[in-house]
Write a protein that holds these residues in place. Structure first.
Motif, short mmCIF file in Angstrom:
data_model
loop_
_atom_site.label_atom_id
_atom_site.label_comp_id
_atom_site.label_asym_id
_atom_site.label_seq_id
_atom_site.Cartn_x
_atom_site.Cartn_y
_atom_site.Cartn_z
N LYS A 1 46.26 53.32 23.86
CA LYS A 1 46.19 53.27 22.39
C LYS A 1 47.07 52.16 21.83
O LYS A 1 46.76 51.59 20.78
N ALA B 1 45.73 49.04 19.55
CA ALA B 1 46.37 48.71 18.27
C ALA B 1 46.75 47.25 18.20
O ALA B 1 46.57 46.58 17.17
N VAL C 1 53.70 47.42 16.25
CA VAL C 1 52.70 48.49 16.13
C VAL C 1 53.33 49.87 16.22
O VAL C 1 52.69 50.87 15.86
#
Length: 333
Positions: free
Chosen positions: A179, A183, A201
């Protein structure tokens, strides 16, 4: 909280290691020999790694690096080779790796073995403990004293200017959850500074201390010019605080000039024995020196941001892929 962080992290996962290379022909045998030992069948079993593959980004090598890697892949090396059309730079090569990575976990390490691959297994354990990003922190470097000082100075200036909390003495060596990779890929800028974007992020970060070793073979591809560009690009990519410093510097420069002028007027009005023309000359010289220095510093900072903006506006890609090995199938087929 801990159970939520670690939920779904007990089972087997696949790992992909991004390896940017540029004229690293002499180190390849040592590199893949070491990686084969570190990620042998027992290590994969112990750490529940269903597969470990290498994503090698050849950043326009002019030696036999790409040919040697392609040969190793044909001989069974679990890897993909992404050849860029020219030398786009280390940060662009890392961006290419992130864009092409497909695994559950994605690690980044340099091919020169200064980053010990054994640390990646510690990073996997940190991920299982809840970390979305496990990054290496260099406790010591096997390099000359001047480079050590330059690196230490950069990381501290960078941390001071950055608008997010960035760890000191941490480079690109890291392991990222899927993930986090997604991102980072969604961020629109083309001139990327991955270690800064990794922090920007967010998510849950864990530091892994390690000793950065000397190169196994060959010479560093980062000369002083490259390090300078890395430092200025990194700061310009992650912070506008230098522009705010310019604003304050301009204000204080004007204030300083005003104070000097006021001091001159007071001394002259009090009938000082010193010739007023001498005062004027001294004050004007100091004012010109002060304002000129500030203006030059401001122009230097402005040029960094204007140049970066100019390149971003062009909209050119961060990298161009020339070839992949093995060749990727056409989705239309």
């Amino acid at each position: 909280m801990a159970s939520q962080l670690t939920a779904g992290r007990d089972g087997p996962v696949d790992l992909e290691i991004i390896l940017p290379v540029f004229n690293e022909e002499t180190v390849l045998d040592a590199l893949f020999g070491r990686l084969d030992l570190v990620f042998d069948s027992q290590a994969r079993l112990d750490h529940q790694l269903s597969s470990v593959r290498f994503l090698i980004i050849d950043d326009g090598s002019s030696d036999n690096t790409a040919a040697r890697i392609a040969q190793l892949i044909r001989e069974g090396l679990p890897a993909r080779l992404i050849r860029l059309s020219r030398n786009f730079g280390h940060q662009a090569a890392l961006s290419a790796g992130l864009d092409h990575a497909k695994a559950d976990l994605v690690a980044i390490m340099d091919a020169d073995l200064q980053d010990p691959p054994e640390i990646i297994l510690e990073m996997v354990q940190a991920w299982r403990g809840g970390a979305d990003v496990a990054f290496g922190v260099r406790e010591n470097r096997k390099e000359g004293i001047i480079k050590k000082f330059a690196y230490a100075a950069f990381y501290r200036v960078y941390a001071f200017l950055a608008e997010v909390d960035v760890p000191l003495d941490s480079g690109d060596f890291s392991l990222l959850d899927r993930k986090v990779v997604e991102a980072m890929k969604q961020l629109p800028e083309r001139l990327r500074f991955p270690r800064g974007l990794r922090t920007w992020v967010g998510f849950n970060h864990v530091a892994i201390p390690y000793e950065r070793l000397a190169r196994q073979e060959g010479e560093s591809k980062y000369d002083w010019r490259s390090l300078y560009h890395l430092a200025t690009d990194g700061i310009a990519a992650m912070s506008i605080r230098p522009l705010r410093i310019v604003q304050f510097s301009t204000f204080f420069s004007s204030l300083f000039t005003l104070i000097l002028g006021t001091g001159l007027a007071v001394r002259v009005s009090m009938g000082s024995n010193l010739d007023p023309e001498v005062y004027w000359s001294l004050i004007v010289c100091l004012a010109v020196l002060a304002t000129s220095s500030v203006n030059l510093a401001c122009l230097y900072i402005f040029s960094a941001y204007i140049g970066r903006t100019y390149l971003e506006i062009k909209g050119r890609p961060t990298f161009v892929v020339m070839e992949t090995v093995p060749a990727e199938k056409d989705p239309s087929e």
